[in-house]
Design a protein around this motif. Structure first.
Motif, PDB file in Angstrom:
ATOM      1  N   ALA A  56      17.897   0.531  41.467  1.00  0.00           N
ATOM      2  CA  ALA A  56      17.060   0.606  43.677  1.00  0.00           C
ATOM      3  C   ALA A  56      16.300   1.758  43.090  1.00  0.00           C
ATOM      4  O   ALA A  56      15.363   1.585  43.740  1.00  0.00           O
ATOM      5  N   LEU A  57      16.448   3.410  42.940  1.00  0.00           N
ATOM      6  CA  LEU A  57      15.370   4.749  43.005  1.00  0.00           C
ATOM      7  C   LEU A  57      13.958   3.903  42.641  1.00  0.00           C
ATOM      8  O   LEU A  57      12.945   3.622  43.588  1.00  0.00           O
ATOM      9  N   HIS A  60      22.280   3.430  40.918  1.00  0.00           N
ATOM     10  CA  HIS A  60      21.186   3.767  41.838  1.00  0.00           C
ATOM     11  C   HIS A  60      19.863   4.239  41.114  1.00  0.00           C
ATOM     12  O   HIS A  60      18.881   3.976  41.909  1.00  0.00           O
ATOM     13  N   ASP A  69      22.433   3.439  35.972  1.00  0.00           N
ATOM     14  CA  ASP A  69      23.366   3.057  37.212  1.00  0.00           C
ATOM     15  C   ASP A  69      23.055   2.355  38.263  1.00  0.00           C
ATOM     16  O   ASP A  69      21.594   2.031  37.781  1.00  0.00           O
TER      17      ASP A  69
END
Length: 102
Positions: free
Chosen positions: A87-88, A84, A82
């Protein structure tokens, strides 16, 4: 506003994910998936790794909910789980470049 104290189970879950990221091959797989979903064969070719090696790494990444796979005929197409995870990974890469470690 103060952040909530981190519980032991949450700390253990975070540590498990970070341990899963502690492999250059897995980071390279995730970085390749930042660009586009692809199959095991495409990952193996792009990263110059054997298909069994890529499959083993993907199994762990799936277990950690960092990637997902969907069947496309006889192949499984993998992608980041996803936004997240996207972005991580981008934040970690930006930090490494900013800190001069790359």
């Amino acid at each position: 506003m103060e952040p909530e104290p981190l519980t032991e189970p949450d700390a253990a879950a975070v540590a498990e994910v970070l341990q899963g990221l502690a492999s250059p091959a897995r980071i390279r797989i995730l970085a390749r998936l930042l660009h586009a979903p692809c199959s095991v064969g495409e990952l193996a070719e792009a990263l110059d790794l054997g298909q069994p090696t890529v499959s083993n790494h993907l199994r762990l990444l799936r277990h950690l909910d960092l990637v997902t796979g969907r069947r496309d005929g006889r192949s499984v197409i993998y992608e980041l789980h996803d936004a997240h995870v996207d972005a991580l990974l981008r934040q970690i890469l930006a930090h490494v470049h900013h800190a001069g470690r790359a």
